[in-house]
Design a protein around this motif. Structure first.
Motif, mmCIF file in Angstrom:
data_model
loop_
_atom_site.group_PDB
_atom_site.id
_atom_site.type_symbol
_atom_site.label_atom_id
_atom_site.label_comp_id
_atom_site.label_asym_id
_atom_site.label_seq_id
_atom_site.Cartn_x
_atom_site.Cartn_y
_atom_site.Cartn_z
ATOM 1 N N SER A 1 -10.831 6.379 -4.406
ATOM 2 C CA SER A 1 -10.410 6.634 -3.035
ATOM 3 C C SER A 1 -9.628 5.487 -2.399
ATOM 4 N N GLY A 2 -9.333 4.448 -3.158
ATOM 5 C CA GLY A 2 -8.533 3.348 -2.643
ATOM 6 C C GLY A 2 -9.315 2.121 -2.232
ATOM 7 N N ASN B 1 -1.273 -1.009 -4.212
ATOM 8 C CA ASN B 1 -2.495 -0.220 -4.142
ATOM 9 C C ASN B 1 -2.137 1.214 -3.771
ATOM 10 N N HIS C 1 0.858 -1.178 0.000
ATOM 11 C CA HIS C 1 0.000 0.000 0.000
ATOM 12 C C HIS C 1 0.895 1.229 0.000
ATOM 13 N N SER D 1 -9.741 -0.490 -5.693
ATOM 14 C CA SER D 1 -8.424 -1.029 -6.034
ATOM 15 C C SER D 1 -8.007 -2.132 -5.064
ATOM 16 N N LEU E 1 -3.035 4.270 -1.887
ATOM 17 C CA LEU E 1 -3.909 4.735 -0.810
ATOM 18 C C LEU E 1 -4.537 6.066 -1.178
ATOM 19 N N HIS E 2 -5.770 6.268 -0.792
ATOM 20 C CA HIS E 2 -6.535 7.503 -1.027
ATOM 21 C C HIS E 2 -6.928 7.689 -2.490
ATOM 22 N N GLY E 3 -6.411 6.883 -3.406
ATOM 23 C CA GLY E 3 -6.821 6.926 -4.800
ATOM 24 C C GLY E 3 -6.542 8.236 -5.516
ATOM 25 N N ILE F 1 -5.042 2.029 -8.990
ATOM 26 C CA ILE F 1 -5.613 3.243 -8.419
ATOM 27 C C ILE F 1 -7.096 3.288 -8.767
#
Length: 158
Positions: A106-107, A127, A33, A110, A129-131, A103
């Motif tokens: 917002s994560g 992944n 992540h 994914s 994080l937060h996208g 992505i």
């Protein structure tokens, strides 16, 4: 009997970290992540990586997307069901031993997409994080707290 767990730590240079609990039997499948800036650096240092935006086609086109990302929707309209060909499309773009960076908005999507890739034999799944758009702020807006676009990383819009 207590479950054995593997702890995976993520975070950034500011010292903010998140601990993710993963059952020990799944530790080999534990995706990495990355914060958006970490993901951007990873992609620059690993040019053989495949950057997959797993949002819908409309999000990719109209909200924008990270530069260099290919679109492979995890789910899409009109029914918003999981794309049964997601893994096959990613396999077509990359072999199972190439790093994959996922992505979404917002994560969350994914994470599900990453699990599906790991179950299909992919060994290097990451992944973001937060996208792309980040988490909601106090007024329910995105792009104000975190995310790829908030961090000023390269993106484009059609």
């Amino acid at each position: 009997m207590q479950k054995a767990e593997f702890y995976s730590q993520t975070g950034d240079s500011s010292g903010v970290a998140a601990i993710i609990r993963v059952p020990l039997r799944e530790w080999k499948l534990a995706m990495k992540h990355l914060e958006p800036k970490q993901a951007h650096e990873f992609l620059k240092k690993n040019p053989n990586s495949i950057f997959v935006d797993c949002r819908s086609e409309m999000e990719y086109l109209f909200v924008g997307h990270p530069s260099g990302a290919i679109l492979v929707p995890w789910n899409d309209g009109p029914n918003w069901e999981v794309n049964p060909d997601f893994v096959a499309h990613v396999k077509k773009a990359a072999s199972v031993d190439r790093p994959i960076v996922l992505i979404c908005r917002s994560g969350n999507r994914s994470l599900d997409a990453g699990r599906a890739l790991e179950e299909a034999g992919f060994t290097q799944v990451h992944n973001v994080l937060h996208g792309f758009e980040g988490d909601l702020d106090e007024t329910h807006h995105r792009n104000a707290k975190n995310g790829w676009r908030h961090d000023g990383l390269p993106w484009e819009q059609c």
